[in-house]
Design a protein around this motif. Structure first.
Motif, mmCIF file in Angstrom:
data_model
loop_
_atom_site.group_PDB
_atom_site.id
_atom_site.type_symbol
_atom_site.label_atom_id
_atom_site.label_comp_id
_atom_site.label_asym_id
_atom_site.label_seq_id
_atom_site.Cartn_x
_atom_site.Cartn_y
_atom_site.Cartn_z
ATOM 1 N N TYR A 61 38.669 -80.863 23.998
ATOM 2 C CA TYR A 61 39.572 -81.825 24.619
ATOM 3 C C TYR A 61 39.857 -81.356 26.042
ATOM 4 C CZ TYR A 61 40.561 -83.972 20.063
ATOM 5 O OH TYR A 61 40.450 -84.627 18.851
ATOM 6 N N VAL A 115 39.066 -77.431 19.226
ATOM 7 C CA VAL A 115 39.505 -77.664 17.850
ATOM 8 C C VAL A 115 38.320 -77.414 16.919
ATOM 9 C CG1 VAL A 115 40.384 -79.372 16.217
ATOM 10 C CG2 VAL A 115 41.202 -79.365 18.591
ATOM 11 N N HIS A 124 43.732 -87.944 21.003
ATOM 12 C CA HIS A 124 44.282 -87.145 22.092
ATOM 13 C C HIS A 124 45.083 -85.991 21.509
ATOM 14 C CE1 HIS A 124 48.239 -88.913 21.360
ATOM 15 N NE2 HIS A 124 47.652 -90.115 21.366
ATOM 16 N N ARG A 125 45.439 -85.028 22.373
ATOM 17 C CA ARG A 125 46.251 -83.880 21.950
ATOM 18 C C ARG A 125 47.385 -83.678 22.949
ATOM 19 N NH1 ARG A 125 44.518 -80.499 18.157
ATOM 20 N NH2 ARG A 125 45.470 -78.674 19.096
ATOM 21 N N LEU A 151 38.644 -87.001 14.088
ATOM 22 C CA LEU A 151 39.459 -86.208 14.995
ATOM 23 C C LEU A 151 40.444 -87.098 15.751
ATOM 24 C CD1 LEU A 151 36.536 -84.018 16.324
ATOM 25 C CD2 LEU A 151 38.526 -83.136 15.078
ATOM 26 N N PRO A 152 41.600 -86.545 16.166
ATOM 27 C CA PRO A 152 42.587 -87.354 16.885
ATOM 28 C C PRO A 152 42.079 -87.808 18.242
ATOM 29 C CG PRO A 152 43.229 -85.032 16.870
ATOM 30 C CD PRO A 152 42.062 -85.154 15.931
ATOM 31 N N GLN A 208 41.103 -77.492 25.468
ATOM 32 C CA GLN A 208 41.455 -76.911 24.173
ATOM 33 C C GLN A 208 40.316 -77.187 23.204
ATOM 34 O OE1 GLN A 208 45.255 -78.021 22.553
ATOM 35 N NE2 GLN A 208 46.388 -77.311 24.343
#
Length: 316
Positions: free
Chosen positions: A271, A257, A315-316, A312-313, A255
């Protein structure tokens, strides 16, 4: 002279532009943020001297420059992969890497103070950062202060504790070096700030679907990609196809982002599947160089700590 109350408050207001300055000096957002923090600590340790400065900005930039010069004293030149070698003769899974301090890394789009964005956006291009690294550190500082931040020779001389004549001489030598440089990364930089949003959208769709034919159709004839810290980079449709096929098992299911880097250039955080219940984890920051209706180059910066620096996070 700034008042006792205003000077410490003004110091923190300079953090954003100092980060932009140190990033151009160091070629790495990791090093830039550390250098700015070191600058702030040194400034706070000399608060009385800070309050006595006729020009707080010049005084703080003198500290920041000394911090950068100290850090650069034994450092090797940072570069982009395409400026270090020819494209791969044989496409295989990349293995050879260089340490993090060998590479130029992207910076968040907000690295500069907003007041400088219109002036300095060009000077945040990765190709320009690569050019800067060709200069001796003090010449680099002179050129950044004058060409990017539009300081006068007298202001630059005051901040760097040089004479105006020495500043003018350093500037002349820096411009001569930049003019003679022939870095391959310069050839893939966009010629303007116009971004083809349709092209960017198609890239994301093709990559997330991992449609190799669709990806290849988006590249210019001699399009290329690189992936620091790996030294290998590939160019041309056949080798791009071979590379995407080689890395298929790792990238399928990714994915993307959207993020903004280096003067708000289009970029995406990739990711990838972790194999644990559908969890996606950080892998690379894609920075696209586009123009003439196609993609000239994609930088894949593979360093998961970049995701932290970009907020950024995990994980997703």
């Amino acid at each position: 002279m700034e008042s006792n109350h205003e000077a410490p408050e003004r110091l923190e207001e300079l953090r954003a532009e100092l980060t932009g300055y140190c990033y151009r000096m160091m070629g790495s957002i990791f090093e830039a943020e550390d250098a700015v923090q070191d600058t702030m600590i040194r400034a706070w340790k000399h608060q009385e001297q800070m309050r006595q400065q006729a020009s707080l900005r010049a005084w703080v930039y003198r500290i920041a420059t000394n911090v950068c010069l100290d850090r650069l004293r034994s450092a090797k030149r940072r570069a982009l992969p395409m400026d270090l070698s020819d494209p791969a003769a044989v496409v295989a899974e990349p293995k050879e890497t260089l340490p993090r301090n060998s590479w130029i890394w992207p910076a968040p789009g907000s690295v500069d103070d907003p007041a400088h964005i219109l002036i300095s956006r060009e000077t945040l291009r990765l190709s320009f950062i690569a050019l800067l690294q060709l200069l001796p550190p003090r010449q680099r500082a002179v050129l950044i202060l004058q060409e990017v931040f539009r300081w006068s020779a007298a202001e630059t001389a005051g901040a760097l504790e040089m004479t105006v004549a020495a500043v003018n001489s350093a500037m002349q030598r820096a411009r001569a070096t930049m003019a003679k440089a022939q870095l391959r990364s310069e050839t893939v930089q966009p010629h303007d700030d116009e971004v083809d949003e349709g092209l960017i959208t198609r890239y994301v769709e093709a990559f997330e679907q991992y449609n190799i034919d669709a990806l290849l159709a988006l590249f210019q004839e001699n399009g290329s990609l690189s992936m620091p810290p790996f030294t290998m980079w590939v160019q041309g449709s056949a080798d791009l196809a071979a590379f995407y096929q080689t890395t298929r098992s790792h990238c399928v299911g990714s994915q993307m982002v959207p993020v903004r880097v280096n003067g708000n250039r289009p970029a995406f955080a990739q990711y990838v599947p972790s194999g644990e219940g559908g969890l996606l984890v950080p892998w690379a920051i894609h920075v696209l160089e586009t123009g003439d209706g196609g993609i000239a180059h994609v930088h894949h910066f593979i360093d998961t700590e970049l995701f932290i620096r970009f907020g950024l996070p995990e994980h997703r």
